[in-house]
Design a protein around this motif. Sequence first.
Motif, PDB file in Angstrom:
ATOM      1  N   ARG A  22       0.785  -1.417   0.025  1.00 13.10           N
ATOM      2  CA  ARG A  22      -0.015  -0.158  -0.039  1.00 13.10           C
ATOM      3  C   ARG A  22       0.892   1.174   0.100  1.00 13.10           C
ATOM      4  N   ILE A  23       1.974   1.210   0.738  1.00 17.16           N
ATOM      5  CA  ILE A  23       2.706   2.382   1.027  1.00 17.16           C
ATOM      6  C   ILE A  23       3.605   2.480  -0.465  1.00 17.16           C
ATOM      7  N   ALA A  24       3.957   1.608  -1.081  1.00 12.64           N
ATOM      8  CA  ALA A  24       4.690   1.448  -2.435  1.00 12.64           C
ATOM      9  C   ALA A  24       3.857   2.008  -3.496  1.00 12.64           C
ATOM     10  N   ALA A  25       2.664   1.618  -3.600  1.00 11.11           N
ATOM     11  CA  ALA A  25       1.524   2.227  -4.341  1.00 11.11           C
ATOM     12  C   ALA A  25       1.605   3.675  -4.291  1.00 11.11           C
ATOM     13  N   GLY A  26       1.528   4.186  -3.189  1.00 12.91           N
ATOM     14  CA  GLY A  26       1.374   5.530  -2.692  1.00 12.91           C
ATOM     15  C   GLY A  26       2.641   6.362  -3.266  1.00 12.91           C
ATOM     16  N   ALA A  27       3.998   5.769  -2.976  1.00 11.06           N
ATOM     17  CA  ALA A  27       4.870   6.324  -3.366  1.00 11.06           C
ATOM     18  C   ALA A  27       5.171   6.493  -4.826  1.00 11.06           C
ATOM     19  N   LEU A  28       4.866   5.397  -5.597  1.00  8.78           N
ATOM     20  CA  LEU A  28       4.580   5.263  -7.046  1.00  8.78           C
ATOM     21  C   LEU A  28       3.778   6.494  -7.634  1.00  8.78           C
ATOM     22  N   TYR A  62      12.528   5.910  -1.541  1.00  7.69           N
ATOM     23  CA  TYR A  62      11.550   6.096  -0.534  1.00  7.69           C
ATOM     24  C   TYR A  62      11.482   4.751   0.352  1.00  7.69           C
ATOM     25  N   MET A  63      11.231   3.631  -0.384  1.00  5.25           N
ATOM     26  CA  MET A  63      10.690   2.432   0.164  1.00  5.25           C
ATOM     27  C   MET A  63      12.119   1.856   1.288  1.00  5.25           C
ATOM     28  N   ARG A  64      13.018   2.317   0.591  1.00  5.14           N
ATOM     29  CA  ARG A  64      14.444   1.616   1.458  1.00  5.14           C
ATOM     30  C   ARG A  64      14.715   2.641   2.481  1.00  5.14           C
ATOM     31  N   ASN A  65      14.339   3.672   2.648  1.00  8.25           N
ATOM     32  CA  ASN A  65      14.339   4.546   3.661  1.00  8.25           C
ATOM     33  C   ASN A  65      13.547   5.584   3.925  1.00  8.25           C
ATOM     34  N   LEU A  79      19.575   8.702  15.924  1.00 10.30           N
ATOM     35  CA  LEU A  79      19.289   9.012  14.503  1.00 10.30           C
ATOM     36  C   LEU A  79      19.581  10.396  14.151  1.00 10.30           C
ATOM     37  N   ALA A  80      19.655  10.379  12.848  1.00 12.61           N
ATOM     38  CA  ALA A  80      20.128  11.618  12.175  1.00 12.61           C
ATOM     39  C   ALA A  80      19.665  11.790  10.894  1.00 12.61           C
ATOM     40  N   TRP A  81      19.103  13.105  10.518  1.00 11.96           N
ATOM     41  CA  TRP A  81      18.512  13.285   9.290  1.00 11.96           C
ATOM     42  C   TRP A  81      19.466  14.301   8.577  1.00 11.96           C
ATOM     43  N   SER A  82      19.402  14.262   6.985  1.00 12.08           N
ATOM     44  CA  SER A  82      20.314  15.209   6.414  1.00 12.08           C
ATOM     45  C   SER A  82      19.488  16.257   6.015  1.00 12.08           C
ATOM     46  N   ARG A  87      12.957  19.862   3.455  1.00 10.88           N
ATOM     47  CA  ARG A  87      11.612  19.379   3.661  1.00 10.88           C
ATOM     48  C   ARG A  87      11.335  18.009   3.101  1.00 10.88           C
ATOM     49  N   ASP A  88      12.276  17.612   2.076  1.00  5.78           N
ATOM     50  CA  ASP A  88      11.783  16.605   1.137  1.00  5.78           C
ATOM     51  C   ASP A  88      12.437  15.052   1.874  1.00  5.78           C
ATOM     52  N   ALA A  89      12.984  15.469   3.117  1.00  2.01           N
ATOM     53  CA  ALA A  89      13.818  14.120   3.983  1.00  2.01           C
ATOM     54  C   ALA A  89      12.512  13.480   4.499  1.00  2.01           C
ATOM     55  N   GLY A  90      12.336  12.027   4.114  1.00  2.00           N
ATOM     56  CA  GLY A  90      11.351  11.232   4.547  1.00  2.00           C
ATOM     57  C   GLY A  90      10.226  11.192   3.716  1.00  2.00           C
ATOM     58  N   THR A  91      10.345  11.755   2.526  1.00  2.00           N
ATOM     59  CA  THR A  91       9.180  11.589   1.337  1.00  2.00           C
ATOM     60  C   THR A  91       9.664  11.504   0.287  1.00  2.00           C
TER      61      THR A  91
END
Length: 152
Positions: A22-28, A62-65, A79-82, A87-91
């Motif tokens: 479901r998440i992968a379909a949304g990512a596509l 996105y699916m990998r991370n 945990l660290a974010w780049s 604002r695109d980190a995590g999307t």
Amino acid sequence: MFATLDELKGRLDWALDADEERIAAGALMDASELAVSYGREWPEATVPRLVKTLVLKAAARYMRNPNGYIQSRAGDETLAWSDAHGRDAGTVYFTRDEIRLLADLAGRKRGIYSVSVTAWGTKLPQRDAAGHVPVDYAGDPFPMFDDGVSPW
């Protein structure tokens, strides 16, 4: 959508469960919409192969991370974010190079262009046979771009 769920599954190195599908379909879907935004609306039957590749690449990234982590430690729970993607980190996102590729595929050329501009309701001065245009003051016509001999 510019790519299928089965094509995305082929790029991932694990089997997706129902929730991940479901998440992968949304990512596509998100990646396809971004491709339209950065490129143009391609008919799905004639979408360039590189657009499909870029959509699959962004969705797989996105699916990998999905959270956009760049560092994770189990012992200290760090945990660290780049900030590189802001604002695109995590999307789902495209890199700068991918965005340029999409724009080029859509025919959006970057650069500086020159456009002649006139006031509404006016006409450009008409050149005579020798390439001269009239002037507002009393005097000889002004040569405009050509004189029949040279381009200037």
